[in-house]
Design an enzyme around this catalytic site. Sequence first.
Site, short mmCIF file in Angstrom:
data_model
loop_
_atom_site.label_atom_id
_atom_site.label_comp_id
_atom_site.label_asym_id
_atom_site.label_seq_id
_atom_site.Cartn_x
_atom_site.Cartn_y
_atom_site.Cartn_z
N ARG A 1 0.86 -1.18 0.00
CA ARG A 1 0.00 0.00 0.00
C ARG A 1 0.90 1.23 0.00
O ARG A 1 1.95 1.24 0.64
CB ARG A 1 -0.88 0.04 1.26
CG ARG A 1 -2.07 -0.88 1.24
CD ARG A 1 -3.15 -0.39 0.27
NE ARG A 1 -4.35 -1.20 0.31
CZ ARG A 1 -4.63 -2.20 -0.54
NH1 ARG A 1 -3.77 -2.51 -1.50
NH2 ARG A 1 -5.77 -2.86 -0.44
N GLU B 1 -3.32 7.44 -4.95
CA GLU B 1 -3.52 6.87 -6.28
C GLU B 1 -5.00 6.90 -6.65
O GLU B 1 -5.85 6.85 -5.74
CB GLU B 1 -2.99 5.42 -6.32
CG GLU B 1 -3.74 4.46 -5.39
CD GLU B 1 -3.15 3.06 -5.37
OE1 GLU B 1 -1.92 2.94 -5.20
OE2 GLU B 1 -3.94 2.12 -5.52
N HIS C 1 -0.99 0.01 -9.90
CA HIS C 1 -1.68 -0.91 -8.99
C HIS C 1 -2.28 -2.11 -9.73
O HIS C 1 -3.50 -2.32 -9.72
CB HIS C 1 -2.76 -0.18 -8.18
CG HIS C 1 -3.12 -0.90 -6.91
ND1 HIS C 1 -3.61 -0.27 -5.79
CD2 HIS C 1 -3.04 -2.21 -6.58
CE1 HIS C 1 -3.83 -1.15 -4.83
NE2 HIS C 1 -3.49 -2.35 -5.29
#
Lengths: 313, 313
Positions: free
Chosen positions: B230, B259, B277
């Site tokens: 993360r 993000e 991601h």
Amino acid sequence: MTRILAIGSYTDTDSAALAGMGAQALPSLDALASLPQDLRSGVEGLAYKGHAALGGDSMDLLPGLRVIANFGVGYDAIDVEAATARGIVVTNTPDVLNDDVADLAVGMLIAQNRGFEPAMAAVRSGDWSAKGDLPLARKMSGRRVGVLGLGRIGQEIAARLVPFKCEIHYWSRSPKSTPGWTFHDDPVALARAVDDMIVAVVGGPETEGLVSAQVIEALGTDGVLVNIARGSVIDEAALIEALEQGRIRGAALDVFRGEPHVDPRLARLPNLLPLPHIGSATVETRAAMGALQRRNLQAVLAGDAAVTPVNAV
Amino acid sequence: MTRILAIGSYTDTDSAALAGMGAQALPSLDALASLPQDLRSGVEGLAYKGHAALGGDSMDLLPGLRVIANFGVGYDAIDVEAATARGIVVTNTPDVLNDDVADLAVGMLIAQNRGFEPAMAAVRSGDWSAKGDLPLARKMSGRRVGVLGLGRIGQEIAARLVPFKCEIHYWSRSPKSTPGWTFHDDPVALARAVDDMIVAVVGGPETEGLVSAQVIEALGTDGVLVNIARGSVIDEAALIEALEQGRIRGAALDVFRGEPHVDPRLARLPNLLPLPHIGSATVETRAAMGALQRRNLQAVLAGDAAVTPVNAV
């Protein structure tokens, strides 16, 4: 008197070490003929780094030549038969680059299946934020992978794929004692049995076009082809056509026919991950290759056996 | 009557499967408040896919809610304490994505050490042919790698690195029974002991800023930092500064603070490999995650125990 010529582009460290052995630097093979005859006559050792063909004609320009020490494991640019006929020992730099090439092959397979290139571009350009997520990529773990050529590099590649839970298949001149890995006696049969294929054979006439249109067809629309060996191993025209038409899902190539000139049709394909022949291009490995090249030169010039010869003289 | 709400953006397959369970689709959490109260009152299950904070306020809009089935292993967006207080079961989708995330981490470490991004660009642009080889990259095999967080994903990562001959070090809340891998009781000590570090801890307040300026400093000028966990785990401002000043060699990030908006200073750094991601972004894994999310919904709504709950209700 110049006993050693160093042909090719070397790092500062290698250049200094070669100069320390009394070697004279020559930027390329083409410059050989323009050297004065008395200089050429005194040359006994050649440090060679390059992919230009080194044949009997070039050897005949160096009548006292006793050793060609190639920088690299692949020596398909050198006419070994012509060297043997002239009593010249040819050496290469095996093993010290196995890890690098195997690392690269596995990295290319992951990067191609997971779509690294468009993904990186989406962050760089701001498209991720502006346009949202990319289409889903493909899972790499668990794919059935075929290794074409299970020599030392091929075995390093296969070993790295084991914890990725990949089923390992291979083609080689003969079955190896690798329990759990499945041998196929024909490249087409290998391609049919697997999802992805990694090319790890030696270059040269024996493997020219081994990855034929038939092999590519057998790999199929879900397949990815990785080549870290030599451009000559693949029927590049057939591969371009298959990539353009989606008859193969993707390819990742570190080597090309006619490199560093890359067919422009290849260079613009989105389903190709192209790399500029960086198989052994690390600080650590190039230093080890240079050291082994010099050890080979020194050994033969001192009248000892070469460390890693490729022919018997 | 609508018993299930499906919040987020689902694939066609997942959308169809959720609709088949009678779920009503909702593009985002923000839209929840604008639903009619009688519809909200009937909702017992929530399929959640997103990174927006889902707190007690949202839960109170669904007074009959019994289960929040999160799509993803990380559930740091969900206030689990608030859910537990309201008797709501929270589930996630662990394990089915371990392979994908581990594959990505290893691919990122190879790609960063071997310089994939500039290398691909050199072929695409024709620079390889016009300007010659790129500077040498770094060897990946044999590097000492520290895994921060040796949970299920961390262990999958470490296992993949073994045939790369990497020395494995790790930090975790407690030592694990992993012979040959070295435990460190502090992230800074881990960073000092290794070349590269891969972040694989859970997100949330407990790991906020765990990769501090001190950890980055300890990793040092030869180190590469990989994050597949993360964005919150890393002190991003400290990392940007270290990357800009060369106090760390490189980073590879699949996750970012804020993000999909990425700090523009990060997005233009040449020593960063950025990914949007995509840890679990494969066809295979997303299908498995969707199936597990639905199994959790179905189980709780049928009065059975959840398959993969994260709280005890």
